[in-house]
Design an enzyme around this catalytic site. Structure first.
Site, PDB file in Angstrom:
ATOM      1  N   ASP A  11       0.873  -1.176   0.000  1.00 17.78           N
ATOM      2  CA  ASP A  11       0.000   0.000   0.000  1.00 17.78           C
ATOM      3  C   ASP A  11       0.911   1.228   0.000  1.00 17.78           C
ATOM      4  O   ASP A  11       2.122   1.111   0.230  1.00 17.78           O
ATOM      5  CB  ASP A  11      -0.878  -0.028   1.268  1.00 17.78           C
ATOM      6  CG  ASP A  11      -1.762   1.209   1.398  1.00 17.78           C
ATOM      7  OD1 ASP A  11      -2.356   1.633   0.393  1.00 17.78           O
ATOM      8  OD2 ASP A  11      -1.855   1.769   2.515  1.00 17.78           O
ATOM      9  N   SER A  12       0.324   2.400  -0.190  1.00 12.37           N
ATOM     10  CA  SER A  12       1.101   3.644  -0.084  1.00 12.37           C
ATOM     11  C   SER A  12       1.638   3.834   1.330  1.00 12.37           C
ATOM     12  O   SER A  12       2.571   4.600   1.530  1.00 12.37           O
ATOM     13  CB  SER A  12       0.199   4.830  -0.422  1.00 12.37           C
ATOM     14  OG  SER A  12      -0.876   4.888   0.499  1.00 12.37           O
ATOM     15  N   CYS A  74      -4.468  -1.302  -2.004  1.00  9.13           N
ATOM     16  CA  CYS A  74      -4.608   0.149  -2.144  1.00  9.13           C
ATOM     17  C   CYS A  74      -5.481   0.427  -3.357  1.00  9.13           C
ATOM     18  O   CYS A  74      -5.159  -0.025  -4.463  1.00  9.13           O
ATOM     19  CB  CYS A  74      -3.223   0.754  -2.337  1.00  9.13           C
ATOM     20  SG  CYS A  74      -3.227   2.520  -2.679  1.00  9.13           S
ATOM     21  N   GLU A 154      -1.936   7.713   8.868  1.00 10.32           N
ATOM     22  CA  GLU A 154      -0.473   7.522   8.890  1.00 10.32           C
ATOM     23  C   GLU A 154       0.129   8.010  10.207  1.00 10.32           C
ATOM     24  O   GLU A 154       1.109   7.472  10.695  1.00 10.32           O
ATOM     25  CB  GLU A 154       0.185   8.275   7.722  1.00 10.32           C
ATOM     26  CG  GLU A 154      -0.083   7.664   6.353  1.00 10.32           C
ATOM     27  CD  GLU A 154       0.559   6.291   6.169  1.00 10.32           C
ATOM     28  OE1 GLU A 154       1.728   6.106   6.546  1.00 10.32           O
ATOM     29  OE2 GLU A 154      -0.141   5.395   5.648  1.00 10.32           O
ATOM     30  N   HIS A 188      -7.095   2.829   3.940  1.00 13.37           N
ATOM     31  CA  HIS A 188      -6.826   3.473   5.230  1.00 13.37           C
ATOM     32  C   HIS A 188      -8.113   3.659   6.043  1.00 13.37           C
ATOM     33  O   HIS A 188      -8.072   3.706   7.273  1.00 13.37           O
ATOM     34  CB  HIS A 188      -6.198   4.862   5.023  1.00 13.37           C
ATOM     35  CG  HIS A 188      -4.745   4.844   4.666  1.00 13.37           C
ATOM     36  ND1 HIS A 188      -4.280   4.416   3.446  1.00 13.37           N
ATOM     37  CD2 HIS A 188      -3.642   5.222   5.383  1.00 13.37           C
ATOM     38  CE1 HIS A 188      -2.950   4.532   3.416  1.00 13.37           C
ATOM     39  NE2 HIS A 188      -2.539   5.018   4.573  1.00 13.37           N
TER      40      HIS A 188
HETATM   41  N1  DGL Z   1      -4.744   3.157   1.018  1.00 11.55           N
HETATM   42  C1  DGL Z   1      -4.713   3.898  -0.211  1.00 11.55           C
HETATM   43  C2  DGL Z   1      -6.000   3.620  -1.006  1.00 11.55           C
HETATM   44  O1  DGL Z   1      -6.609   2.598  -0.785  1.00 11.55           O
HETATM   45  C3  DGL Z   1      -4.415   5.334   0.081  1.00 11.55           C
HETATM   46  C4  DGL Z   1      -3.879   6.058  -1.078  1.00 11.55           C
HETATM   47  C5  DGL Z   1      -3.092   7.291  -0.715  1.00 11.55           C
HETATM   48  O2  DGL Z   1      -1.990   7.144  -0.207  1.00 11.55           O
HETATM   49  O3  DGL Z   1      -3.562   8.400  -0.995  1.00 11.55           O
HETATM   50  O4  DGL Z   1      -6.394   4.367  -1.859  1.00 11.55           O
END
Ligand code: DGL
Length: 268
Positions: A11-12, A74, A154, A188
């Protein structure tokens, strides 16, 4: 002896841990490797080309660690990179997330569904195609980008006044339009579900895709991967950001103390 094949998840940042929880429950014997691209979070305001390059680098890293299947945990990275990953790594299962429009359409009684997601997801061609697919169902789908929410998770601010303020700001327009069902269209957001519930009340349905993706993964593991080693369940965690900070937040979100390692330089 060679380590058993693993499932790679990324994920990010820390949001994909909401999906990893479901995977751990569904596949207790798997070796799981998780990458948080915290050095580049959020993805929501990055270009699709940038996110695609990150997804490729992280997938290569996960394969170098023994991953036999990849879960893009993500929504934003799915929109930007799932197609490319599936073309480039066409021998392995690549699972991906997308906002759960179909279950939400099945759940709504007011016939208005709200989607909370990143701007990147909502602006993507993939999301437009998803809306198009369900366009004929006579349910109105209202969308709301949520800048800043990913950053709150975060930081581990799951209950702060600032997080509540953002949730009020982003859910109010959807409720005003009559939505009785809200899709958590970013991995998130399930970590914010208790606070979202507190803000919107008990009558609004919250829909998330983590459990469905984990079930889908289980079927593909059984059908396509070599026999699994029973009792081999473990987790390893990596980040492209600060490993100490990531260890703190990820231990909190994972529910037990974990040590997060920094990704090797080649993959940063
Ligand atoms: N968890 C990511 C998603 O599902 C977040 C993306 C982000 O970092 O903006 O979109």
């Amino acid at each position: 002896m060679q380590a058993a094949g693993a499932i790679g998840v990324f994920d990010s940042g820390v949001g994909g841990l909401s999906v990893l929880h479901h995977i751990r429950q569904t596949l207790p014997d798997e070796r799981l490797i998780y990458v948080a691209d915290s050095g580049h979070v959020p993805y929501g305001d990055k270009s699709p080309a940038f996110i695609e390059a990150r997804a490729l680098a992280i997938t290569r890293f996960l394969i170098s660690q023994g991953a036999e299947a990849i879960v893009i945990a993500c929504n934003t990275a799915t929109a930007a990179a799932a197609h490319t990953l599936r073309v480039k790594f066409n021998k392995m299962p690549i699972l991906a997330m997308e906002p759960a429009v179909k279950p939400a359409i099945a759940a709504t009684q007011s016939r208005v569904v709200g989607v909370l997601a990143t701007v990147g997801t909502l602006q993507s061609a993939r999301f437009a195609a998803l809306l198009e697919k369900y366009g004929g169902w006579r349910v109105k789908i209202e969308t709301q980008g949520c800048p800043g929410l990913v950053e709150q998770v975060e930081r581990g601010e799951l209950h702060s006044a600032r997080t509540r303020e953002l949730i009020v700001r982003y859910t109010a327009p959807l409720l005003r339009k009559g939505a009785d069902t809200l899709i958590l269209g970013c991995t998130h957001y399930p970590f914010l579900a208790p606070l979202i519930r507190d803000v919107v009340g008990e009558d609004i349905k919250l829909i998330d895709t983590g459990a469905a993706v984990a079930r889908h993964l289980m079927h593909r593991v059984k059908a396509e991967l070599p026999p699994r080693v029973s009792g081999g369940g473990s987790e390893a965690f990596f980040t492209s950001g600060d490993a100490e900070q990531a260890s703190l937040i990820m231990s909190m979100l994972w529910g037990k103390k974990v040590t997060v390692e920094r990704l090797p330089n080649d993959y940063l």
